[in-house]
Write a protein that holds these residues in place. Sequence first.
Motif, PDB file in Angstrom:
ATOM      1  N   ARG A  47       0.829  -1.205   0.000  1.00 25.37           N
ATOM      2  CA  ARG A  47       0.000   0.000   0.000  1.00 25.37           C
ATOM      3  C   ARG A  47       0.867   1.260   0.000  1.00 25.37           C
ATOM      4  O   ARG A  47       2.061   1.200   0.298  1.00 25.37           O
ATOM      5  CB  ARG A  47      -0.884   0.004   1.250  1.00 25.37           C
ATOM      6  CG  ARG A  47      -1.756  -1.230   1.385  1.00 25.37           C
ATOM      7  CD  ARG A  47      -2.374  -1.267   2.751  1.00 25.37           C
ATOM      8  NE  ARG A  47      -1.303  -1.226   3.757  1.00 25.37           N
ATOM      9  CZ  ARG A  47      -1.361  -1.784   4.945  1.00 25.37           C
ATOM     10  NH1 ARG A  47      -2.435  -2.425   5.323  1.00 25.37           N
ATOM     11  NH2 ARG A  47      -0.360  -1.688   5.796  1.00 25.37           N
ATOM     12  N   LEU A  48       0.253   2.393  -0.275  1.00 23.18           N
ATOM     13  CA  LEU A  48       0.949   3.676  -0.176  1.00 23.18           C
ATOM     14  C   LEU A  48       1.500   3.907   1.229  1.00 23.18           C
ATOM     15  O   LEU A  48       2.526   4.568   1.403  1.00 23.18           O
ATOM     16  CB  LEU A  48      -0.009   4.825  -0.502  1.00 23.18           C
ATOM     17  CG  LEU A  48      -0.263   5.155  -1.945  1.00 23.18           C
ATOM     18  CD1 LEU A  48      -1.371   6.195  -2.058  1.00 23.18           C
ATOM     19  CD2 LEU A  48       0.989   5.644  -2.624  1.00 23.18           C
ATOM     20  N   SER A  49       0.832   3.386   2.221  1.00 18.94           N
ATOM     21  CA  SER A  49       1.239   3.605   3.612  1.00 18.94           C
ATOM     22  C   SER A  49       2.378   2.700   4.060  1.00 18.94           C
ATOM     23  O   SER A  49       2.886   2.870   5.165  1.00 18.94           O
ATOM     24  CB  SER A  49       0.037   3.414   4.543  1.00 18.94           C
ATOM     25  OG  SER A  49      -0.469   2.095   4.410  1.00 18.94           O
ATOM     26  N   ASP A  50       2.819   1.785   3.219  1.00 21.36           N
ATOM     27  CA  ASP A  50       3.859   0.816   3.596  1.00 21.36           C
ATOM     28  C   ASP A  50       5.260   1.300   3.210  1.00 21.36           C
ATOM     29  O   ASP A  50       6.040   0.590   2.567  1.00 21.36           O
ATOM     30  CB  ASP A  50       3.574  -0.538   2.954  1.00 21.36           C
ATOM     31  CG  ASP A  50       2.306  -1.172   3.473  1.00 21.36           C
ATOM     32  OD1 ASP A  50       2.058  -1.094   4.692  1.00 21.36           O
ATOM     33  OD2 ASP A  50       1.539  -1.741   2.663  1.00 21.36           O
ATOM     34  N   ALA A  51       5.617   2.517   3.637  1.00 21.24           N
ATOM     35  CA  ALA A  51       6.893   3.120   3.229  1.00 21.24           C
ATOM     36  C   ALA A  51       8.094   2.297   3.699  1.00 21.24           C
ATOM     37  O   ALA A  51       9.058   2.118   2.955  1.00 21.24           O
ATOM     38  CB  ALA A  51       6.981   4.547   3.758  1.00 21.24           C
ATOM     39  N   GLU A  52       8.057   1.794   4.919  1.00 25.13           N
ATOM     40  CA  GLU A  52       9.192   1.025   5.438  1.00 25.13           C
ATOM     41  C   GLU A  52       9.373  -0.272   4.646  1.00 25.13           C
ATOM     42  O   GLU A  52      10.489  -0.629   4.265  1.00 25.13           O
ATOM     43  CB  GLU A  52       8.989   0.728   6.924  1.00 25.13           C
ATOM     44  CG  GLU A  52      10.195   0.085   7.568  1.00 25.13           C
ATOM     45  CD  GLU A  52      10.016  -0.062   9.073  1.00 25.13           C
ATOM     46  OE1 GLU A  52      10.455  -1.109   9.590  1.00 25.13           O
ATOM     47  OE2 GLU A  52       9.462   0.846   9.714  1.00 25.13           O
ATOM     48  N   LEU A  53       8.283  -0.967   4.384  1.00 27.10           N
ATOM     49  CA  LEU A  53       8.347  -2.188   3.583  1.00 27.10           C
ATOM     50  C   LEU A  53       8.868  -1.876   2.179  1.00 27.10           C
ATOM     51  O   LEU A  53       9.743  -2.568   1.656  1.00 27.10           O
ATOM     52  CB  LEU A  53       6.960  -2.841   3.493  1.00 27.10           C
ATOM     53  CG  LEU A  53       6.814  -4.036   2.551  1.00 27.10           C
ATOM     54  CD1 LEU A  53       7.741  -5.177   2.957  1.00 27.10           C
ATOM     55  CD2 LEU A  53       5.368  -4.508   2.529  1.00 27.10           C
ATOM     56  N   ALA A  54       8.364  -0.806   1.574  1.00 23.53           N
ATOM     57  CA  ALA A  54       8.808  -0.432   0.225  1.00 23.53           C
ATOM     58  C   ALA A  54      10.299  -0.149   0.195  1.00 23.53           C
ATOM     59  O   ALA A  54      11.003  -0.565  -0.740  1.00 23.53           O
ATOM     60  CB  ALA A  54       8.019   0.776  -0.269  1.00 23.53           C
ATOM     61  N   ALA A  55      10.819   0.543   1.205  1.00 21.32           N
ATOM     62  CA  ALA A  55      12.247   0.857   1.250  1.00 21.32           C
ATOM     63  C   ALA A  55      13.081  -0.403   1.407  1.00 21.32           C
ATOM     64  O   ALA A  55      14.128  -0.557   0.763  1.00 21.32           O
ATOM     65  CB  ALA A  55      12.521   1.835   2.393  1.00 21.32           C
ATOM     66  N   THR A  56      12.630  -1.327   2.243  1.00 20.05           N
ATOM     67  CA  THR A  56      13.347  -2.585   2.429  1.00 20.05           C
ATOM     68  C   THR A  56      13.385  -3.382   1.136  1.00 20.05           C
ATOM     69  O   THR A  56      14.434  -3.887   0.729  1.00 20.05           O
ATOM     70  CB  THR A  56      12.680  -3.423   3.547  1.00 20.05           C
ATOM     71  OG1 THR A  56      12.729  -2.673   4.760  1.00 20.05           O
ATOM     72  CG2 THR A  56      13.374  -4.764   3.727  1.00 20.05           C
ATOM     73  N   VAL A  57      12.242  -3.492   0.485  1.00 17.38           N
ATOM     74  CA  VAL A  57      12.173  -4.241  -0.772  1.00 17.38           C
ATOM     75  C   VAL A  57      13.055  -3.596  -1.829  1.00 17.38           C
ATOM     76  O   VAL A  57      13.801  -4.272  -2.532  1.00 17.38           O
ATOM     77  CB  VAL A  57      10.712  -4.356  -1.268  1.00 17.38           C
ATOM     78  CG1 VAL A  57      10.646  -4.947  -2.665  1.00 17.38           C
ATOM     79  CG2 VAL A  57       9.902  -5.200  -0.300  1.00 17.38           C
ATOM     80  N   ARG A  58      12.993  -2.279  -1.928  1.00 17.92           N
ATOM     81  CA  ARG A  58      13.818  -1.585  -2.930  1.00 17.92           C
ATOM     82  C   ARG A  58      15.302  -1.854  -2.675  1.00 17.92           C
ATOM     83  O   ARG A  58      16.075  -2.075  -3.604  1.00 17.92           O
ATOM     84  CB  ARG A  58      13.525  -0.097  -2.917  1.00 17.92           C
ATOM     85  CG  ARG A  58      14.237   0.636  -4.040  1.00 17.92           C
ATOM     86  CD  ARG A  58      13.838   2.094  -4.077  1.00 17.92           C
ATOM     87  NE  ARG A  58      14.507   2.759  -5.164  1.00 17.92           N
ATOM     88  CZ  ARG A  58      13.930   3.587  -5.987  1.00 17.92           C
ATOM     89  NH1 ARG A  58      12.659   3.869  -5.851  1.00 17.92           N
ATOM     90  NH2 ARG A  58      14.613   4.163  -6.939  1.00 17.92           N
ATOM     91  N   GLY A  59      15.723  -1.827  -1.423  1.00 20.53           N
ATOM     92  CA  GLY A  59      17.114  -2.140  -1.083  1.00 20.53           C
ATOM     93  C   GLY A  59      17.488  -3.554  -1.496  1.00 20.53           C
ATOM     94  O   GLY A  59      18.561  -3.795  -2.051  1.00 20.53           O
ATOM     95  N   ASP A  60      16.582  -4.505  -1.245  1.00 24.89           N
ATOM     96  CA  ASP A  60      16.824  -5.895  -1.655  1.00 24.89           C
ATOM     97  C   ASP A  60      16.932  -6.000  -3.170  1.00 24.89           C
ATOM     98  O   ASP A  60      17.780  -6.724  -3.696  1.00 24.89           O
ATOM     99  CB  ASP A  60      15.700  -6.815  -1.159  1.00 24.89           C
ATOM    100  CG  ASP A  60      15.698  -6.979   0.353  1.00 24.89           C
ATOM    101  OD1 ASP A  60      16.694  -6.612   1.011  1.00 24.89           O
ATOM    102  OD2 ASP A  60      14.677  -7.461   0.873  1.00 24.89           O
TER     103      ASP A  60
END
Length: 167
Positions: free
Chosen positions: A139-152
């Motif tokens: 979701r748009l609200s999942d900024a921490e998850l998005a950042a982790t995935v992008r790093g991976d």
Amino acid sequence: MDWYLAQLNIGRIAAPLESPAMAAFVDNLDLVNGAGEAAPGFVWRLTDEAGAATSYSVFGDATLIPNLTVWTDLARLRAFVYDQLHASFLRRRREWFVPEEEAVTVCWHVPAGHRPDLAEAEQRLVHLRQHGPTGYAFRLSDAELAATVRGDLQSGGRPQPSSGSAA
């Protein structure tokens, strides 16, 4: 490889687009879409021959219209979504769209240069609805998850469809 962020949001129109009830929405599509395209981080938007996306439907339902875009990252997408102009229309969405109980917005990472189609976007939204936020669809609200995935992803990983909330 560089990774961008795709997003789909859908809305069930409350009346036919040509009806007076939808006039304020339709009359401002070019304004809002233009602001999005001029926003920092904007990369691409699904459009039809008229430059809009209202001729498309999702899940085979002509009353569900999509907005499918690609952005450089989630922070810039969120900045546009909640900026003054877009937010003023977002606050009025119940005038033009029927509230849905299921998720209507999904985000996922795509390789730079990739332009998702509606089938891919529908698949991501269904995954989010069935499994909640994961590295594959969030979701748009999942900024921490998005950042982790992008790093991976930057390290060579690939998000796969999965159940649960782990990235």
